[in-house]
Design a protein around this motif. Structure first.
Motif, PDB file in Angstrom:
ATOM      1  N   TRP A 217     -12.011 -12.020 -41.348  1.00  0.00           N
ATOM      2  CA  TRP A 217     -11.942 -11.291 -40.077  1.00  0.00           C
ATOM      3  C   TRP A 217     -12.250  -9.813 -40.288  1.00  0.00           C
ATOM      4  CZ3 TRP A 217      -8.813  -7.289 -38.328  1.00  0.00           C
ATOM      5  CH2 TRP A 217      -8.891  -7.014 -36.945  1.00  0.00           C
ATOM      6  N   LEU A 218     -11.680  -9.226 -41.348  1.00  0.00           N
ATOM      7  CA  LEU A 218     -11.956  -7.828 -41.674  1.00  0.00           C
ATOM      8  C   LEU A 218     -13.437  -7.615 -41.935  1.00  0.00           C
ATOM      9  CD1 LEU A 218      -9.044  -6.805 -44.087  1.00  0.00           C
ATOM     10  CD2 LEU A 218      -9.542  -5.795 -41.867  1.00  0.00           C
ATOM     11  N   ARG A 219     -14.024  -8.541 -42.658  1.00  0.00           N
ATOM     12  CA  ARG A 219     -15.449  -8.445 -42.994  1.00  0.00           C
ATOM     13  C   ARG A 219     -16.317  -8.473 -41.737  1.00  0.00           C
ATOM     14  NH1 ARG A 219     -18.671 -13.215 -45.954  1.00  0.00           N
ATOM     15  NH2 ARG A 219     -20.577 -12.138 -46.566  1.00  0.00           N
ATOM     16  N   VAL A 220     -15.986  -9.359 -40.809  1.00  0.00           N
ATOM     17  CA  VAL A 220     -16.736  -9.457 -39.570  1.00  0.00           C
ATOM     18  C   VAL A 220     -16.632  -8.166 -38.761  1.00  0.00           C
ATOM     19  CG1 VAL A 220     -16.758 -10.577 -37.294  1.00  0.00           C
ATOM     20  CG2 VAL A 220     -16.684 -11.961 -39.374  1.00  0.00           C
ATOM     21  N   GLN A 221     -15.429  -7.605 -38.667  1.00  0.00           N
ATOM     22  CA  GLN A 221     -15.241  -6.357 -37.925  1.00  0.00           C
ATOM     23  C   GLN A 221     -16.037  -5.215 -38.550  1.00  0.00           C
ATOM     24  OE1 GLN A 221     -13.675  -6.799 -35.020  1.00  0.00           O
ATOM     25  NE2 GLN A 221     -13.520  -8.879 -35.832  1.00  0.00           N
ATOM     26  N   ALA A 222     -16.094  -5.194 -39.872  1.00  0.00           N
ATOM     27  CA  ALA A 222     -16.839  -4.151 -40.581  1.00  0.00           C
ATOM     28  C   ALA A 222     -18.317  -4.191 -40.216  1.00  0.00           C
ATOM     29  CB  ALA A 222     -16.654  -4.308 -42.087  1.00  0.00           C
ATOM     30  N   TYR A 223     -18.880  -5.388 -40.203  1.00  0.00           N
ATOM     31  CA  TYR A 223     -20.319  -5.492 -39.965  1.00  0.00           C
ATOM     32  C   TYR A 223     -20.680  -5.348 -38.495  1.00  0.00           C
ATOM     33  CZ  TYR A 223     -21.276  -6.210 -44.803  1.00  0.00           C
ATOM     34  OH  TYR A 223     -21.397  -5.993 -46.148  1.00  0.00           O
ATOM     35  N   ARG A 224     -19.735  -5.637 -37.608  1.00  0.00           N
ATOM     36  CA  ARG A 224     -19.999  -5.330 -36.199  1.00  0.00           C
ATOM     37  C   ARG A 224     -20.176  -3.813 -36.039  1.00  0.00           C
ATOM     38  NH1 ARG A 224     -16.815  -9.633 -33.578  1.00  0.00           N
ATOM     39  NH2 ARG A 224     -18.336 -11.312 -33.345  1.00  0.00           N
ATOM     40  N   ALA A 225     -19.312  -3.042 -36.684  1.00  0.00           N
ATOM     41  CA  ALA A 225     -19.401  -1.588 -36.589  1.00  0.00           C
ATOM     42  C   ALA A 225     -20.665  -1.070 -37.277  1.00  0.00           C
ATOM     43  CB  ALA A 225     -18.164  -0.951 -37.226  1.00  0.00           C
ATOM     44  N   LEU A 226     -21.006  -1.649 -38.428  1.00  0.00           N
ATOM     45  CA  LEU A 226     -22.204  -1.229 -39.160  1.00  0.00           C
ATOM     46  C   LEU A 226     -23.470  -1.534 -38.349  1.00  0.00           C
ATOM     47  CD1 LEU A 226     -23.521  -0.123 -41.724  1.00  0.00           C
ATOM     48  CD2 LEU A 226     -23.396  -2.414 -42.703  1.00  0.00           C
ATOM     49  N   ASN A 227     -23.556  -2.742 -37.806  1.00  0.00           N
ATOM     50  CA  ASN A 227     -24.728  -3.121 -37.016  1.00  0.00           C
ATOM     51  C   ASN A 227     -24.856  -2.261 -35.765  1.00  0.00           C
ATOM     52  OD1 ASN A 227     -25.568  -5.200 -38.754  1.00  0.00           O
ATOM     53  ND2 ASN A 227     -24.201  -6.683 -37.795  1.00  0.00           N
ATOM     54  N   GLN A 228     -23.722  -1.893 -35.191  1.00  0.00           N
ATOM     55  CA  GLN A 228     -23.733  -1.031 -34.010  1.00  0.00           C
ATOM     56  C   GLN A 228     -24.341   0.330 -34.358  1.00  0.00           C
ATOM     57  OE1 GLN A 228     -21.921  -2.086 -30.954  1.00  0.00           O
ATOM     58  NE2 GLN A 228     -23.078  -0.481 -29.969  1.00  0.00           N
ATOM     59  N   ALA A 229     -23.951   0.889 -35.488  1.00  0.00           N
ATOM     60  CA  ALA A 229     -24.463   2.196 -35.909  1.00  0.00           C
ATOM     61  C   ALA A 229     -25.959   2.136 -36.212  1.00  0.00           C
ATOM     62  CB  ALA A 229     -23.688   2.691 -37.135  1.00  0.00           C
ATOM     63  N   VAL A 230     -26.384   1.097 -36.924  1.00  0.00           N
ATOM     64  CA  VAL A 230     -27.800   0.943 -37.262  1.00  0.00           C
ATOM     65  C   VAL A 230     -28.654   0.880 -36.001  1.00  0.00           C
ATOM     66  CG1 VAL A 230     -29.508  -0.632 -38.259  1.00  0.00           C
ATOM     67  CG2 VAL A 230     -27.400  -0.143 -39.495  1.00  0.00           C
ATOM     68  N   GLY A 231     -28.128   0.262 -34.956  1.00  0.00           N
ATOM     69  CA  GLY A 231     -28.870   0.099 -33.715  1.00  0.00           C
ATOM     70  C   GLY A 231     -29.140   1.380 -32.963  1.00  0.00           C
ATOM     71  N   ARG A 232     -28.546   2.502 -33.396  1.00  0.00           N
ATOM     72  CA  ARG A 232     -28.817   3.782 -32.730  1.00  0.00           C
ATOM     73  C   ARG A 232     -30.258   4.238 -32.959  1.00  0.00           C
ATOM     74  NH1 ARG A 232     -25.776   3.226 -29.185  1.00  0.00           N
ATOM     75  NH2 ARG A 232     -25.769   1.164 -30.092  1.00  0.00           N
ATOM     76  N   CYS A 233     -30.923   3.670 -33.946  1.00  0.00           N
ATOM     77  CA  CYS A 233     -32.223   4.185 -34.379  1.00  0.00           C
ATOM     78  C   CYS A 233     -33.366   3.846 -33.438  1.00  0.00           C
ATOM     79  CB  CYS A 233     -32.543   3.678 -35.789  1.00  0.00           C
ATOM     80  SG  CYS A 233     -34.066   4.354 -36.473  1.00  0.00           S
ATOM     81  N   VAL A 234     -33.523   2.585 -33.094  1.00  0.00           N
ATOM     82  CA  VAL A 234     -34.663   2.179 -32.263  1.00  0.00           C
ATOM     83  C   VAL A 234     -34.150   1.586 -30.958  1.00  0.00           C
ATOM     84  CG1 VAL A 234     -36.405   1.906 -34.039  1.00  0.00           C
ATOM     85  CG2 VAL A 234     -34.768   0.076 -33.683  1.00  0.00           C
ATOM     86  N   ARG A 235     -34.570   2.192 -29.842  1.00  0.00           N
ATOM     87  CA  ARG A 235     -33.988   1.847 -28.547  1.00  0.00           C
ATOM     88  C   ARG A 235     -34.959   1.165 -27.593  1.00  0.00           C
ATOM     89  NH1 ARG A 235     -29.198   1.300 -29.365  1.00  0.00           N
ATOM     90  NH2 ARG A 235     -28.650   1.685 -27.198  1.00  0.00           N
ATOM     91  N   HIS A 236     -36.254   1.180 -27.898  1.00  0.00           N
ATOM     92  CA  HIS A 236     -37.223   0.517 -27.027  1.00  0.00           C
ATOM     93  C   HIS A 236     -38.486   0.221 -27.827  1.00  0.00           C
ATOM     94  CE1 HIS A 236     -39.582   4.255 -26.671  1.00  0.00           C
ATOM     95  NE2 HIS A 236     -38.403   4.868 -26.587  1.00  0.00           N
ATOM     96  N   ARG A 237     -39.381  -0.548 -27.277  1.00  0.00           N
ATOM     97  CA  ARG A 237     -40.547  -1.045 -27.999  1.00  0.00           C
ATOM     98  C   ARG A 237     -41.440   0.080 -28.532  1.00  0.00           C
ATOM     99  NH1 ARG A 237     -43.135  -5.744 -28.750  1.00  0.00           N
ATOM    100  NH2 ARG A 237     -45.385  -5.671 -29.121  1.00  0.00           N
TER     101      ARG A 237
END
Length: 277
Positions: A217-237
């Protein structure tokens, strides 16, 4: 403790659609909501591959592993290695750069070290440097300045914290985030009472309700936060940018399993690690 209690009331519906860019990893969704989702779609990112670069950094300049654990970031070699990485990215990236850290404590620790070593001055010579604030009023002023200076020729660098306002509640498009640096794997604070009780709850009902163990469960929560941060980079095509994942642990496939599908698809080093694993 048990989100399924709330979700139970929705099961009368003939069709339920859950849509989000951060459902990955999906491993906990079924068990936490006590519901099976027979139809699952995890499409590729809309951004073309030639518009995004994703890489991992696993060693310091002196060849030592870049251990971004709480213990590892106490080491001067790791602190200096992270400083060199942020400086290099800032030097080769136009406009805005975001750097996500596991905690405000680490942010302050790194700044203290970099002031002493001269790295902080080099960063300020390269970009207009900002730090995320916990204070709402200060935060708004900082973001207004960051957006303004990210348009300038010199550009801007913003240090932020996983699960904070910058990583989850704000949009950074085009010049506002041409590069994202993520430091470490942001596991939840196990000393937090809510986290501690949730871990106990999951371990108690792990078998009975098919919940994840506290460790998973801890591992899953960690990667949800990591993936959220990575997604700040590219927002549209039409957007473009780069992502640098900084931590020696990414050399091990265990630590890349729960990265978003599109991140793993864009990074050949991660794919190779998984093939070896």
């Amino acid at each position: 403790m048990n989100p399924a209690v709330i979700f139970e009331g929705l099961k009368l519906a003939k069709c339920i659609i859950l849509a989000s860019g951060t459902l990955t990893p999906l491993i906990s969704l079924h068990s936490e909501l006590a519901t099976d989702f027979p139809l699952q779609v995890s499409p590729n990112h809309i951004i073309p591959k030639d518009r995004v670069w994703i890489g991992t950094l696993t060693t310091c300049p002196n060849g030592q592993p870049l251990e971004c654990t709480s213990r590892g970031t106490d080491q001067s070699d790791t602190q200096d290695g992270l400083g060199q990485a942020v400086l290099w990215v800032s030097q080769v990236t136009p406009n805005g750069v975001l750097c996500f850290l596991p905690s405000y404590m680490l942010m302050n620790k790194l700044v203290k070290r970099w002031r002493e070593s001269g790295m902080w001055a080099q960063l300020n010579d390269t970009k207009h440097v900002f730090m995320e604030s916990r204070n709402v009023r200060d935060h708004n002023d900082i973001m207004e300045d960051y957006y303004k200076y990210s348009l300038s020729e010199k550009g801007a660098l913003l240090f932020a914290v996983y699960r904070g306002k910058v990583s989850e509640g704000m949009d950074f498009k085009d010049h506002q985030a041409r590069a994202v640096i993520t430091v470490g794997v942001p596991y939840p604070n196990t000393f937090d009472m809510a986290v501690k009780e949730k871990m106990k709850y999951n371990d108690k009902y792990c078998s009975q309700r098919n919940l994840l163990s506290s460790r998973e469960w801890l591992r899953v929560q960690a990667y949800r936060a990591l993936n959220q941060a990575v997604g700040r980079c590219v927002r549209h095509r039409g957007d473009w940018g780069a992502v640098l994942l900084a931590d020696a642990r990414f050399a091990n496939s265990y630590y890349t399993d729960h990265l978003s599908k599109w991140v793993k698809g864009f990074n050949m080093a991660i794919q190779e690690n998984e093939d070896v694993g």
